[in-house]
Design a protein around this motif. Structure first.
Motif, PDB file in Angstrom:
ATOM      1  N   SER A 145       0.862  -1.183   0.000  1.00 20.81           N
ATOM      2  CA  SER A 145       0.000   0.000   0.000  1.00 20.81           C
ATOM      3  C   SER A 145       0.895   1.228   0.000  1.00 20.81           C
ATOM      4  N   ASN A 148       2.333   1.948   3.510  1.00 20.51           N
ATOM      5  CA  ASN A 148       3.398   1.037   3.913  1.00 20.51           C
ATOM      6  C   ASN A 148       4.676   1.274   3.119  1.00 20.51           C
ATOM      7  N   ILE A 229       3.035  -0.138  -4.447  1.00 18.12           N
ATOM      8  CA  ILE A 229       1.663   0.351  -4.390  1.00 18.12           C
ATOM      9  C   ILE A 229       0.754  -0.548  -5.220  1.00 18.12           C
ATOM     10  N   SER A 230      -0.512  -0.622  -4.836  1.00 15.56           N
ATOM     11  CA  SER A 230      -1.479  -1.475  -5.531  1.00 15.56           C
ATOM     12  C   SER A 230      -1.484  -1.184  -7.028  1.00 15.56           C
ATOM     13  N   THR A 233      -3.536   1.613  -8.676  1.00 19.87           N
ATOM     14  CA  THR A 233      -3.120   3.020  -8.614  1.00 19.87           C
ATOM     15  C   THR A 233      -2.029   3.267  -9.647  1.00 19.87           C
TER      16      THR A 233
END
Length: 287
Positions: A145, A148, A229-230, A233
């Motif tokens: 994320s 994180n 990151i996911s 995104t």
């Protein structure tokens, strides 16, 4: 952050002198354009970053799609703008988070003699791991994320700031005005903030620009590897990772995000070099 602002106010001609340097000016202009484009993405982007158009997939640069389209027909120019927002936000957040940790560790190790050895050994232990490997391990443990990623990269880069601040604090704590403040009974927290922290903001600013650049590179690397990151995104690293599969037939999918990373990191390095030359008394004499 207040100490940083005070440092800039105490040197009213720093910005003007920085702009007066050609290389620094180029870096500021490039960075300003990229930041403005990312900030105004919702207003200047011609499409939604998630809009699919299978009929337009893998189209090259054209008037309808300035930077072409990807494998799902999404406009690359639009996605680059929104990816820039993500990268710049993550980079700035990493600088803030790592600065907080680095300031605490650096001031503690440099000002308190009894804590110098244990804190220094902790800093050395953290720096013993390669940056990207430690970041991958932390993100894998915390989960993928944006938050994180910021935490992981902040922990990775904090020791660099801590060592710089510790070295400056070791010198400042022995200066007469610090000794006078102690003799007058000034509380230690006040001495640390008013007399020590305010005098280590110059190296903090310089290191902050370099960490900003490294954080953008690291975030792109983590996204490229699929542990950042996911994927939902838009990020420059994710766009390069997807474009790698089509590099033979759609090279623009990798070229434009890669160019954005190069220009952003280069501009930050140019600004950081200019700040270092202006704020370091030894180098400022030659300017």
């Amino acid at each position: 952050m207040a100490a940083v602002a005070q440092a800039l106010q105490s040197e009213p001609n720093i910005l003007s002198r920085l702009v007066g340097r050609r290389t620094s000016l180029i870096g500021i202009i490039i960075l300003a354009i990229i930041a403005a484009a990312a900030l105004l993405a919702p207003f200047i982007a011609p499409y939604s970053p998630s809009k699919l158009s299978i009929a337009s997939r893998l189209h090259g640069p054209e008037m309808a799609h300035l930077f072409g389209t990807d494998d799902l027909g999404r406009d690359i120019f639009t996605r680059m703008l929104y990816a820039g927002r993500t990268s710049l936000t993550v980079g700035f957040a990493v600088v803030v988070f790592s600065s907080i940790i680095g300031i605490v560790l650096g001031l503690t190790a440099g000002f308190f003699r009894r804590l110098d050895q244990p804190v220094s050994r902790l800093i050395d232990a953290m720096m013993a791991f390669p940056d990207i490997l430690l970041a991958i391990a932390l993100v894998a443990a915390l989960g993928a994320s944006a938050t994180n990623v910021v935490i992981a990269l902040g922990i990775v880069y904090a020791p660099r700031l801590a060592r710089v601040i510790r070295a400056s604090t070791l010198v400042i704590r022995e200066l007469p005005y610090v000794e006078a403040a102690r003799a007058l009974g000034v509380p230690t927290p006040v001495i640390l903030v008013r007399h020590v922290l305010r005098n280590v903001t110059s190296p903090l600013l310089v290191q902050g620009t370099f960490i900003f650049a490294n954080a953008i590179l690291a975030e792109a690397g983590l996204s490229f590897l699929g542990v950042g990151i996911s994927p939902d995104t838009p990020t420059w690293g994710t766009m390069i990772s997807v474009g790698r599969q089509y590099m033979d037939q759609a090279s623009w999918m990798m070229f434009f995000p890669g160019a954005a990373i190069v220009l952003t990191v280069l501009s930050l390095q140019l600004v950081g070099d200019g700040l270092r030359d202006l704020l370091d008394p030894r180098l400022a004499k030659d300017i």
